[in-house]
Write a protein that holds these residues in place. Structure first.
Motif, PDB file in Angstrom:
ATOM      1  N   LYS A 355     -36.844 -56.289 -39.725  1.00 45.20           N
ATOM      2  CA  LYS A 355     -38.253 -55.890 -39.609  1.00 45.20           C
ATOM      3  C   LYS A 355     -38.682 -55.810 -38.144  1.00 45.20           C
ATOM      4  O   LYS A 355     -39.456 -54.924 -37.761  1.00 45.20           O
ATOM      5  N   ILE A 356     -38.163 -56.730 -37.345  1.00 44.89           N
ATOM      6  CA  ILE A 356     -38.475 -56.699 -35.910  1.00 44.89           C
ATOM      7  C   ILE A 356     -37.849 -55.467 -35.259  1.00 44.89           C
ATOM      8  O   ILE A 356     -38.464 -54.812 -34.409  1.00 44.89           O
ATOM      9  N   VAL A 357     -36.629 -55.147 -35.668  1.00 46.18           N
ATOM     10  CA  VAL A 357     -35.964 -53.951 -35.133  1.00 46.18           C
ATOM     11  C   VAL A 357     -36.756 -52.698 -35.506  1.00 46.18           C
ATOM     12  O   VAL A 357     -36.860 -51.749 -34.718  1.00 46.18           O
ATOM     13  N   MET A 358     -37.328 -52.693 -36.686  1.00 48.84           N
ATOM     14  CA  MET A 358     -38.097 -51.531 -37.152  1.00 48.84           C
ATOM     15  C   MET A 358     -39.451 -51.414 -36.455  1.00 48.84           C
ATOM     16  O   MET A 358     -40.031 -50.325 -36.405  1.00 48.84           O
ATOM     17  N   SER A 359     -39.968 -52.516 -35.933  1.00 49.04           N
ATOM     18  CA  SER A 359     -41.307 -52.503 -35.336  1.00 49.04           C
ATOM     19  C   SER A 359     -41.311 -51.754 -34.006  1.00 49.04           C
ATOM     20  O   SER A 359     -40.302 -51.681 -33.304  1.00 49.04           O
ATOM     21  N   SER A 360     -42.459 -51.209 -33.673  1.00 47.40           N
ATOM     22  CA  SER A 360     -42.595 -50.475 -32.406  1.00 47.40           C
ATOM     23  C   SER A 360     -42.866 -51.451 -31.265  1.00 47.40           C
ATOM     24  O   SER A 360     -43.328 -52.574 -31.483  1.00 47.40           O
ATOM     25  N   ILE A 361     -42.575 -51.013 -30.048  1.00 47.00           N
ATOM     26  CA  ILE A 361     -42.775 -51.855 -28.865  1.00 47.00           C
ATOM     27  C   ILE A 361     -44.000 -51.366 -28.099  1.00 47.00           C
ATOM     28  O   ILE A 361     -44.008 -50.250 -27.563  1.00 47.00           O
ATOM     29  N   GLU A 362     -45.028 -52.200 -28.072  1.00 42.27           N
ATOM     30  CA  GLU A 362     -46.225 -51.877 -27.289  1.00 42.27           C
ATOM     31  C   GLU A 362     -46.027 -52.306 -25.838  1.00 42.27           C
ATOM     32  O   GLU A 362     -46.311 -51.571 -24.906  1.00 42.27           O
ATOM     33  N   SER A 363     -45.536 -53.534 -25.689  1.00 43.18           N
ATOM     34  CA  SER A 363     -45.222 -54.059 -24.357  1.00 43.18           C
ATOM     35  C   SER A 363     -44.154 -55.129 -24.514  1.00 43.18           C
ATOM     36  O   SER A 363     -43.962 -55.680 -25.606  1.00 43.18           O
TER      37      SER A 363
END
Length: 438
Positions: A355-363
């Motif tokens: 799920k973390i891998v799937m999440s987008s990176i804001e910062s």
């Protein structure tokens, strides 16, 4: 009158005491008889290995080796004979002789008859059985991958007869363990109080415990070996090229097929000692989940769809593991709570990684905080693997790793400040400050 009746007769054991200095002859004779009996057990086990007699292709509980019952019946007769002669010092010699052959039985009859790891284990994963187990599984893409699946199936595993032997030895070791505990109690009961406390069979009980643990470990390793190639296959998929989420992947089907083939046999063989079957399930699940997580880290890089497919696969494996103790039952039974907790916790960790891998990176800061929040036990090396799974270049990872280390150090510092030792140090400094002012 009552006092006179309760007073022991001066003639009690009068004749027996005359023979006490010579009772070592009885013990020596007993030792020779037990040595002959043990040789017979060894010879019989070579002619017919443990579990071979009961193995006929029909599932059922493993029986205790008859030699085990013969040994303890012989012990009982010897103890009765000895107590008729004396209940004094000779009982310690009798106990030592019993201990000697309990140790020999644990090693020569039980431990030495276990199938050797990497020995002549047969190819237990026959393709006919595996194909049969695929009836209820998804067959999407099965034909295209059949050749690669054939290669995966060719794994050296214990045959069902060897599995039966391991289970037979396990149930025998459990019987020996329980009977040895009873034997210790009986020996103490029959021995004079001044000697009874010296009768301790804990070492012999430990030996049988070790045999049981070894049996469970062999069964776990065997099933792990069966699933290993499927987990390796998972890492070879081009997850960055996956375009659509489908049914569960073929490697999941392979793992479930192995579980369906193996678990019912072991469960039926260990039906007389369910707690050890539960231990087997616990150890396998813990080990499998740890290996699954390590293999997940090797699935890199991942695109969002690939991560979603992996998440589906992990969920299906989680379901299979939760149902593991009742695999093959027509009516599913609820798994033990302790087992369920282990599976849920371990697989939740695997799911969270994806799920973390799937999440987008804001910062970088927010992403690191998110990782620490959802995976509080995450190590720096594992965090780097997550970055690899997301497809970040090494140069791009530097900022994230620095943020992770800063947050990690801040957390450690916070823990130190809140510790009792730190609090005690603060109190001492305050006391010194007060004394100076006074």
């Amino acid at each position: 009158i009552e006092t006179e009746k309760s007073r022991p007769s001066p003639f009690a054991n009068l004749i027996g005491r005359c023979f006490e200095p010579y009772l070592n002859i009885y013990i020596e004779s007993l030792d020779r008889n037990l040595a002959d009996l043990m040789d017979k057990f060894v010879s019989d086990s070579k002619t017919q290995p443990p579990g071979a007699k009961e193995f006929d292709g029909i599932e059922g509980p493993s029986s205790v080796l008859s030699s085990c019952a013969d040994l303890f019946v012989f012990y009982k007769k010897c103890m009765l004979q000895c107590t008729q002669l004396s209940t004094g010092l000779i009982m310690l010699s009798l106990t030592e002789t019993f201990q000697k052959y309990l140790r020999e039985y644990a090693i020569k009859i039980l431990q030495n008859n276990l199938p050797k790891v990497g020995g002549n284990a047969s190819i237990g994963t026959s393709m006919s059985n595996i194909t049969r187990d695929f009836r209820d599984l998804s067959t999407s893409g099965f034909i295209q991958n059949f050749q690669s699946f054939l290669k995966e199936g060719e794994i050296a595993r214990y045959s069902k007869e060897e599995q039966s032997r391991i289970c037979c030895i396990l149930t025998t070791a459990e019987y020996c363990l329980e009977t040895t505990q009873q034997l210790e109690g009986k020996l103490r009961e029959k021995t004079d109080k001044c000697y009874s406390e010296k009768i301790v069979l804990s070492q012999e009980q430990d030996n049988f415990h070790k045999v049981i643990s070894h049996c469970i470990q062999l069964l776990v390793q065997d099933l792990e070996t069966a699933c290993e190639s499927a987990l390796t296959t998972m890492t070879k998929v081009q997850w960055s090229s996956v375009e659509v989420v489908g049914d569960q992947s073929n490697y999941v089907n392979t793992i479930i097929a192995h579980l369906r083939q193996t678990i019912p046999t072991i469960r039926d063989r260990l039906s007389s000692c369910r707690k050890y079957f539960t231990q087997f399930c616990l150890k396998f699940a813990s080990s499998f989940i740890a290996k699954l997580v390590q293999q997940l880290f090797k699935c890199k890089p991942l695109n969002a769809v690939g991560a979603e497919q992996l998440l589906l696969d992990v969920h299906m494996l989680k379901t299979a593991l939760l149902d593991l103790p009742s695999t093959g039952y027509q009516v599913p039974r609820k798994a033990p709570v302790t087992y369920t907790k282990v599976v849920v916790k371990g697989m939740a960790n695997a799911e969270m990684i994806l799920k973390i891998v799937m999440s987008s990176i804001e910062s970088a800061t927010d992403f690191v905080k998110q990782c620490r929040m959802h995976l509080p036990d995450l190590q720096s090396s594992e965090f780097q693997k997550i970055l690899d799974m997301k497809g970040l270049k090494k140069t791009e990872q530097v900022q994230f790793l620095e943020q992770f280390k800063q947050l990690e150090n801040a957390t450690k510092s916070h823990v130190v400040h809140d510790s009792p030792e730190h609090e005690a140090g603060r109190i001492k400094r305050l006391e010194k400050l007060v004394k100076k002012r006074v």
